[in-house]
Design a protein around this motif. Sequence first.
Motif, PDB file in Angstrom:
ATOM      1  N   ASN A 203       3.654   2.896  -5.703  1.00 19.00           N
ATOM      2  CA  ASN A 203       3.381   3.915  -6.166  1.00 19.00           C
ATOM      3  C   ASN A 203       1.816   3.951  -6.717  1.00 19.00           C
ATOM      4  OD1 ASN A 203       3.531   6.506  -7.019  1.00 19.00           O
ATOM      5  ND2 ASN A 203       4.424   6.099  -9.029  1.00 19.00           N
TER       6      ASN A 203
ATOM      7  N   PHE B   1      -2.394   3.522  -5.563  1.00 21.04           N
ATOM      8  CA  PHE B   1      -3.145   3.957  -4.541  1.00 21.04           C
ATOM      9  C   PHE B   1      -4.159   2.684  -4.355  1.00 21.04           C
ATOM     10  CE2 PHE B   1      -5.428   6.500  -1.523  1.00 21.04           C
ATOM     11  CZ  PHE B   1      -6.765   6.032  -1.586  1.00 21.04           C
TER      12      PHE B   1
ATOM     13  N   THR C 265       5.497   2.671   1.289  1.00 19.83           N
ATOM     14  CA  THR C 265       4.441   3.640   0.288  1.00 19.83           C
ATOM     15  C   THR C 265       5.330   4.991   0.154  1.00 19.83           C
ATOM     16  OG1 THR C 265       3.341   4.597   2.267  1.00 19.83           O
ATOM     17  CG2 THR C 265       2.645   2.422   1.500  1.00 19.83           C
TER      18      THR C 265
ATOM     19  N   GLY D 166      -6.723  13.718  -1.323  1.00 18.96           N
ATOM     20  CA  GLY D 166      -7.489  12.092  -1.186  1.00 18.96           C
ATOM     21  C   GLY D 166      -6.619  11.153  -1.752  1.00 18.96           C
ATOM     22  N   ILE D 167      -5.833  11.475  -2.627  1.00 23.58           N
ATOM     23  CA  ILE D 167      -4.953  10.582  -3.328  1.00 23.58           C
ATOM     24  C   ILE D 167      -3.393  11.028  -3.217  1.00 23.58           C
ATOM     25  CG2 ILE D 167      -5.567  11.374  -5.472  1.00 23.58           C
ATOM     26  CD1 ILE D 167      -4.918   8.759  -6.569  1.00 23.58           C
ATOM     27  N   MET D 168      -2.500  10.103  -2.387  1.00 24.37           N
ATOM     28  CA  MET D 168      -1.166  10.432  -2.630  1.00 24.37           C
ATOM     29  C   MET D 168      -0.923   9.330  -3.308  1.00 24.37           C
ATOM     30  SD  MET D 168      -0.124  13.204  -1.387  1.00 24.37           S
ATOM     31  CE  MET D 168       1.689  12.887  -0.727  1.00 24.37           C
ATOM     32  N   PRO D 169       0.262   9.443  -4.320  1.00 22.19           N
ATOM     33  CA  PRO D 169       0.710   8.156  -4.816  1.00 22.19           C
ATOM     34  C   PRO D 169       1.363   7.424  -3.750  1.00 22.19           C
ATOM     35  CG  PRO D 169       1.494  10.078  -6.212  1.00 22.19           C
ATOM     36  CD  PRO D 169       0.648  10.461  -4.747  1.00 22.19           C
TER      37      PRO D 169
ATOM     38  N   ASP E 207      -0.175   6.139  -1.038  1.00 18.24           N
ATOM     39  CA  ASP E 207      -0.841   6.049   0.274  1.00 18.24           C
ATOM     40  C   ASP E 207      -1.358   4.490   0.377  1.00 18.24           C
ATOM     41  OD1 ASP E 207      -0.723   8.246   1.569  1.00 18.24           O
ATOM     42  OD2 ASP E 207      -2.591   9.005   0.547  1.00 18.24           O
TER      43      ASP E 207
END
Lengths: 297, 551
Positions: free
Chosen positions: A36, A38, A66, B268-271, B273
């Motif tokens: 969880n 990045f 993911t 730009g950010i997805m938990p 990714d």
Amino acid sequence: MIPFTVIGGYLGAGKTTLLNELLRNANGRKLALLINDFGEINIDALLIESREDNRINLSNGCICCTLSDGFHAAIESLTEAAPDQIIVEASGVADVHTLAQYGHSPQLQLDGVIVLADAETVRIKSKDKFVGRTIQRQLAAADIIVANKMDLLDKATQAEVISWLETHYPAAVICPAINGQVPLHLVMGVHLVDKAATTDSGHAHFTRWSWQQPAGVGVEDLQQFLAHLPPEVLRLKGTLSQPDGTRVIQVVGQRQEIRSAPEITAEGLTLVAIGVEGQLECAQLDQAAGRFFKPDP
Amino acid sequence: MITIYQAAKVITMNPSNPEATHVAVRDGIILGAGSLQELAGWGDYELDTSFSDKVILPGFVEAHAHLMAGGMMLLPYMGYFDRVRGDGSVAPGIKSYEALINALKAEERKLSDPHEPLVAVGFDPIYFPDEARLSRHHLDQVSATRPIYVHHASGHLSTVNSAMLAANNVTRDLQVDGLGRDADGELDGELREPPAMSLCRTGFSVVQKINNTDQAVIEFGAQACNAGITTCTDLGGVSLLVPKTLDMWRKHTDREDFPVRVAQYNLGIMPGDSGDCESFADGLLGLRQYETEKLRFPGVKFILDGSIQGFSALLNEPGYFSGSDHGQLLVVPDQLKDMLKSFHTRGINIHMHCNGNLTQELAIDAVDKLLREAPWFNHRHTLTHAQLTTQAQLRKMARLGLCANFFSNHLWYWGDQHYNITVGPERANQLEPCASALREGVSFAVHSDAGVTPLGSLHTMWCAVNRVTPSGRVLGEYEKISAYEALKAVTINAAFQMHLDDEIGSIEAGKKADFAILEEDPLAVDPMHIRDIRVWGTVLAGRKFEAASAT
């Protein structure tokens, strides 16, 4: 019931190191990691067997997944893969308590919330105006707080940090760790049939206690025993056979659970506990067990 | 072929040529705005007089909306305020529990399969402070047998009936924390946060899956057209790098009759990714080769915190006025600058969702550091929502070249709640500080965040001009702006913060022939009437799109 473990902690607390350790030491257990966070997962390239959309399959049978389709979808697809354990790496700012609630879903069993803290910085970071409250909430959600990187502190400061954590987070058990080596047993739990018994990846800082009794123990005896469990027990797991079906016992930090599990066959009482070497006194546990688990007259 | 449109008035938003009576168009491009005599020199033309009693403006540009605006209206709507669907029909606002139950009963009767769950959206308990929490007992009055799932407007809660609990085997012995319970520990049907909500998967999954669908895109386009919008963002699109999603958008926007240009800002950010920001930024740049006439990829979106009314935005001192602080950052502060850098150094425009002013401070500091490492004088990065922006923050933003995109619709939809509950009088009066931004020289747009509030640039403008709440309070006299400044905020300024102001946002020779066609002049009417002006429709690249009206 798939055990579901949440690992939380702010940036720099040692989560990535821990995850790679877990994957390298799975020892036949099929772990499913939910990431969880990045950024690169930083999985040892040698372990990677294949990649799919949101999933990496590892040569030792483990999988990493993911969360780009959301948590619910990830857990659903993982449940189908029937892993031995699901381990969630919460992002550095995640609401650990809320994530842990997935562990109470019907097919899962919350196996523990472990929050890593950088012993050197945690007290300052917990007052940081941006993330202070987040870190406080994470620590408050923990069953076990691993005070990591203790080796960077002198003895007096070590004691201060432990005492600070104990005072502010009385619901958690505090476990110190050095050199970024987080004890894997804390995350993996104890297993009654321990597939990982042959190797321990050099982290032999644990004392393991076990108890077996063929018959004569009731649920009330068990409750009494658990009520008198010394706080040095970090994890305890067990099964108890009863006329109306088996009970499964789980203790993580101060969270205790006795649950009906008629699908499991067990004989008598089996308990396994772990604690930090030098802190957990097996004799004390033996004494308590002898007191509450009296054989049939 | 040249078409010259005749209008009662053409408002160009080009300060060098502010008003005209005619506008000439060739091949979807504006030749000029002026008198018929001035424009006739371009050559043979057809005079279109169908707008001769109407006002032509640049097509509205909505710089913060979501595809969800379309998706959610495919489900029964239970929100407090009226909503207009793409077909022009009105989903009436639900003002009481009785109305809610009746509306759900009516929806229930429309379903033929007795097992099909009834899933409704938009309910917001903040408007019912005197009522008990909505529970399964209320919904059981709708049906004892059909599973019902009511998704709340916040997205963080739902309420279900007993049949929905039973259909998903959700029982009182489950220990999930977000399961609402009565005094006896019995489930009351309230599900808080996704771990609990997803237990009722037959309802939850319907809401999850409704958005990335063909019907949602079509509905989204229709709603935009009804509002006079000719360019609309999907600010925070997901999975655009997945061919299937890109194909879906291409398929619709390539159609001649799709009524709106879409500016896609992928999250730009997805938990969760995988991959790093560098390769993700390369991927986004790569998308630009697939840009078409009506599909653009100007930038990237980051969500940094929660919402004010959900108490999950991060507030500076002195914090929330009442209620408890659940401030939740969605990025790790120490990582933010480096995450942004991957996009910034590639020339990708960044929009950051900041609802709280503490979050905003984090974003401003990150951009400050970023610009010292990697100068880009023309970045136009934008703090979106930016509702509680302080005076000092505006001064910093001006110097750093940051734009603001204020959520002016909040003044109406939650203005009373902000005054009484969330931030208290002083800060409620300074919400969405448009006039201060003007004074400090920060370029700003205003937005709807549709589907959080409805698409409707005239309404969004109206809020910034009048700052009136449903209780009749004027929220912040000193932050009111003129209708002209508000019109800029929904046209040229919105285009500016997406680097599209050379193509859209004003009526100017060489730009795209995108117009909003109104029945009245928003700069001339009583400011309180702005939101009630009827929208005839739009012209997009020289093609007419009439707004739907319910019959």
